[in-house]
Design an enzyme around this catalytic site. Sequence first.
Site, PDB file in Angstrom:
ATOM      1  N   GLY A  80       0.820  -1.202   0.000  1.00  0.00           N
ATOM      2  CA  GLY A  80       0.000   0.000   0.000  1.00  0.00           C
ATOM      3  C   GLY A  80       0.855   1.252   0.000  1.00  0.00           C
ATOM      4  O   GLY A  80       1.951   1.286  -0.562  1.00  0.00           O
ATOM      5  N   LEU A  81       0.343   2.301   0.656  1.00  0.00           N
ATOM      6  CA  LEU A  81       1.027   3.591   0.733  1.00  0.00           C
ATOM      7  C   LEU A  81       1.345   4.143  -0.652  1.00  0.00           C
ATOM      8  O   LEU A  81       2.429   4.661  -0.906  1.00  0.00           O
ATOM      9  CB  LEU A  81       2.302   3.476   1.570  1.00  0.00           C
ATOM     10  CG  LEU A  81       2.121   3.036   3.028  1.00  0.00           C
ATOM     11  CD1 LEU A  81       3.469   2.901   3.711  1.00  0.00           C
ATOM     12  CD2 LEU A  81       1.233   4.002   3.786  1.00  0.00           C
ATOM     13  N   CYS A  82       0.390   4.013  -1.571  1.00  0.00           N
ATOM     14  CA  CYS A  82       0.580   4.533  -2.935  1.00  0.00           C
ATOM     15  C   CYS A  82      -0.649   5.326  -3.372  1.00  0.00           C
ATOM     16  O   CYS A  82      -1.048   5.285  -4.537  1.00  0.00           O
ATOM     17  CB  CYS A  82       0.886   3.413  -3.914  1.00  0.00           C
ATOM     18  SG  CYS A  82      -0.224   1.992  -3.847  1.00  0.00           S
ATOM     19  N   GLY A  83      -1.269   6.045  -2.427  1.00  0.00           N
ATOM     20  CA  GLY A  83      -2.386   6.912  -2.763  1.00  0.00           C
ATOM     21  C   GLY A  83      -3.590   6.128  -3.252  1.00  0.00           C
ATOM     22  O   GLY A  83      -3.933   5.071  -2.721  1.00  0.00           O
TER      23      GLY A  83
END
Length: 321
Positions: free
Chosen positions: A86-89
């Site tokens: 994750g952590l990709c908008g």
Amino acid sequence: MANLRDIRDRISSVKSTQQITRAMKMVAAARLRKAQDRMTDARPYTYKIREVVKNLTERSNSDNPLFRTSENPENVLIIVLGSDRGLCGGFNTNLFRIVENKIHDHFSGHMKNGNLSMICFGKKAYDYFRTRKYPVIDHKIGFFDQLKYENVTDVMNGIIAEFKEGTYDEVYLAYNEFKSVIAQNRRFEFILPITYETDKVTVPEFPSIFEKKVKNKEVTDKPESESKKTGLKPDVDYLYEPDPDTILDYILPLYVNVQLWQASLESYAAEQGARMTAMDSATENAGDIISDLQLKYNQARQAAITTEISEIVSGAEALSE
């Protein structure tokens, strides 16, 4: 107002988070550079093989099973390319919402009848559709950690074999196409059976299941004037060895494999771009939070000093009296 120790602890915590987001941004930027190089190097080959297939199809009456169309397709397969991390908008959620909308708009009947199947690439895609009770029959976790053409062919050759056997009537591919570091195009493409448009080399984005383009077997008789109207290059005579049908039988599976390979490269590059952008924004937001907390810390410290001075003055006055 919070005491000084609590504010200091929060500042320290946010600074630690800022270091992590800054490091993740740098890692994503390094991976993006390599991913972009692989993606752009593969694009000319992908576009050229589309053109070759189109030209061969125009000059052939092949009955290859990959051209098999159905007026009322019953069994549909959707391949979704997400990410493992994750952590990709909105990289994943934006694509998944489009896939859900397509399913509800076009394949709700297939889903009710149990004729819809899904293959998810990436842990995020698998978790999203599995928890929402979509018919995920297979998943590939860690696929993008070792992104190799051989891994793509292993998956796609199995799908091609099942399509030939009639297990699926249509196959669709959903992925994020790399547009720029800060933007992606969400694509939902029709890849099997193989179709083409006479005025385009690229595969249609999403032809309706009721208005699909079928292979035109009379293109070879088109006069030159009509070709000029459609923007096609004039017909050119080629020498084929052994013959167009045999070449098509060999090149069509390669063509389908290349579509998934290019989509995988596009998706991976788009993921790194989205993560780099998200982590850059997170780093800036952490800096803003630290500035606000530092201001609150200074205000609290000033208030504490003022209170201490007032107490000292009051005590001195009391002693002098």
